[in-house]
Design an enzyme around this catalytic site. Structure first.
Site, PDB file in Angstrom:
ATOM      1  N   LYS A   1      -2.955   1.884   7.288  1.00  0.00           N
ATOM      2  CA  LYS A   1      -2.241   0.941   6.434  1.00  0.00           C
ATOM      3  C   LYS A   1      -2.377  -0.465   7.011  1.00  0.00           C
ATOM      4  O   LYS A   1      -2.321  -0.648   8.238  1.00  0.00           O
ATOM      5  CB  LYS A   1      -0.772   1.350   6.347  1.00  0.00           C
ATOM      6  CG  LYS A   1       0.093   0.512   5.419  1.00  0.00           C
ATOM      7  CD  LYS A   1       1.509   1.077   5.391  1.00  0.00           C
ATOM      8  CE  LYS A   1       2.447   0.248   4.539  1.00  0.00           C
ATOM      9  NZ  LYS A   1       3.829   0.799   4.516  1.00  0.00           N
TER      10      LYS A   1
ATOM     11  N   SER B   1       5.930   0.941   0.203  1.00  0.00           N
ATOM     12  CA  SER B   1       4.855  -0.009   0.394  1.00  0.00           C
ATOM     13  C   SER B   1       3.532   0.632   0.810  1.00  0.00           C
ATOM     14  O   SER B   1       2.512  -0.047   0.924  1.00  0.00           O
ATOM     15  CB  SER B   1       5.267  -1.024   1.472  1.00  0.00           C
ATOM     16  OG  SER B   1       5.487  -0.382   2.721  1.00  0.00           O
TER      17      SER B   1
ATOM     18  N   SER C   1       9.169   3.938   2.240  1.00  0.00           N
ATOM     19  CA  SER C   1       7.779   3.579   1.953  1.00  0.00           C
ATOM     20  C   SER C   1       6.752   4.670   2.204  1.00  0.00           C
ATOM     21  O   SER C   1       5.577   4.485   1.886  1.00  0.00           O
ATOM     22  CB  SER C   1       7.397   2.329   2.750  1.00  0.00           C
ATOM     23  OG  SER C   1       8.030   1.188   2.217  1.00  0.00           O
TER      24      SER C   1
END
Length: 475
Positions: A73, A149, A173
């Protein structure tokens, strides 16, 4: 035909271990899938294909996932020599000079990193459509968000680009995109995975890092490879009794499961999310568990959300000013999206007393929350209040830059409590709407008790499998 696309990471690693395929074959196949799928989804925002091919050609560490393709990520996962933008224009030129401890452990496990995945700016919103990288699309319906996210990670895994991918969770997230994309997503206990070498915790004990996976066994084996305190860790989770991989398939026993649909903000719950929880409760009873409806009664929970937001906003200040020091320049409103800048300004206005009080209340909440497990082993509740919303749902208005905050609170009221208390929590893909949208259900266990979650999840996976379901964009 791609012979690897339907295999999870454990199966791919087993092929390498038995010398039936080479790491380079796995890497090349994953690169081809990314090149086919990513133009529609915008899940992968940085690539390092040639570096990955070179790594795959050299002797790799003999770990549980030797040769398996992986994505990081674009948030928290520092990788020496590669940009780490936090999804923000302000940090688009930031290049760490070292690997984070978690990335080091991924590499020691034999993983081959192919690039970075899309995220919302600073990981703040439960969607992935920031101005730096552009919107990421849900493989099940490209007009909808994959959640956030960690939406880029979820879209990449759900579409078959890679078997699993790094993710992080400070208020849902990992679990939110798991629900939106039909994946398994576990947020570990506070301190289970390392945050070093520099950070104690970037948002004051709220964030846990792990992964989004298609199978339970991949999540368990990856956590085995990464868990444990790093040098100088300020806190860590209780030691596991045995490898998590051994919990997969182990009988969970007859669990006492509490069911609640109540949320502190009074947000309405979509009928499909209600159906998901009710159907799961019946499945659990069919598996021999005891399910009793109850409430997570939180003293003062009318103000608890305010304390969470105070800590969260002050965490934004910490992140922005930390990046400012590393980049050697002051932040300005032109560097950030309106929502992020407004939240940063809100954090600056809080003051030391409000911040310290919020921290005290969040830690006190952890003690209160622990009492809910005196007579219950696991709590069952929705992951989110609706299936994946359409892209643009969380957009700011010029006269109301913090509007996405209130929309997010109504969408994810069930997630932050596990972050505040530090308990492990997971979203399990057990329901699909008539429109074909996945809807996850959430389970929260005692602090440090990932083992029970892995046993329960693997039991549900065996009884009600989900990996045969494929989105419209797959491979």
């Amino acid at each position: 035909m791609d012979p690897f696309i339907s295999l999870d990471a454990t199966a791919q690693a087993d092929l390498v271990r038995r010398r039936e395929v080479t790491p380079l074959e796995l890497v090349d196949a994953a690169i081809s899938r990314i090149e086919r799928c990513n133009p529609r989804l915008n899940a992968v925002v940085q690539t390092q294909f040639e570096t990955a091919r070179l790594r795959a050609k050299t002797p790799l560490p003999e770990g549980p996932f030797t040769g398996v393709p992986f994505l990081l990520k674009d948030l928290l996962a520092a990788q020496e020599g590669y940009p780490l933008t936090f999804g923000s224009r302000f940090a688009k030129d930031f290049v760490p000079g070292h690997d984070s401890e978690l990335v080091k452990r991924y590499l020691r496990a034999g993983l081959v990193v192919l690039g970075k995945t899309n995220t919302s700016e600073l990981g703040l919103l439960p969607t992935t459509e920031g101005s730096l990288h552009g919107p990421c699309r849900n493989p099940w319906d490209v007009t909808r968000t994959p959640g956030g996210s960690s939406g880029g990670a979820a879209a990449a895994v759900a579409s078959g680009m890679v078997p699993f991918a790094h993710a992080s969770d400070g208020g849902g997230s990992i679990r939110i995109p798991a629900s939106a994309c039909g994946l398994f997503g576990l947020k570990p206990s506070r301190g289970r995975n390392p945050t070093g070498p520099e950070l104690a915790d970037s948002v004051h004990w709220l964030i846990g890092e792990h992964a989004l996976t298609r199978t339970v066994r991949d999540s368990a084996a990856l956590l085995d490879a990464t868990e444990g305190p790093d040098l100088g860790a300020p806190y860590h989770a209780p030691p596991k009794a045995r490898p998590y991989a051994l919990e997969v398939g182990a009988p969970p026993g007859r669990l006492r499961i509490g069911l609640t649909l109540r949320n502190a903000v009074g947000a309405p719950v979509h009928p499909e999310c209600l159906s998901a929880v009710v159907a799961t409760a019946k499945r659990l009873e069919g598996l021999g568990h005891s399910v009793l409806e109850g409430n997570l009664q939180i003293p003062g929970d009318d103000t608890l959300g305010q304390h969470f937001m105070t800590a969260w906003a002050c965490g934004v200040v910490n992140t922005v000013e930390g990046l400012s020091r590393r980049l050697g320049r002051a932040p300005s409103s032109e560097d950030f999206e309106p929502f992020t800048w407004a939240l940063y300004q809100h954090g600056l206005s809080q003051g030391l007393s409000a911040y310290l009080h919020a921290q005290m209340e969040i830690l006190r909440f952890g003690r209160v929350f622990a009492r809910h497990f005196e007579d219950v082993d696991v709590w069952l509740l929705p992951t989110v209040t609706e299936p994946a919303p359409v892209l643009g749902t969380f957009a700011s208005a010029p006269d109301a830059p913090l509007a996405p905050l209130f929309r997010a609170a109504g969408f994810t009221p069930y997630c932050p409590m596990a972050n505040m208390a530090g308990n492990p929590a997971m979203s399990v893909p057990l329901h699909w709407s008539p429109e074909g949208l996945p809807v996850g259900v959430q389970f929260i266990a005692r602090f440090g008790d990932e083992a029970t979650l892995f046993r329960l999840a693997s039991q549900l996976e065996a009884a009600h499998p989900w990996t045969h379901r494929r989105p419209s964009v797959f491979g």
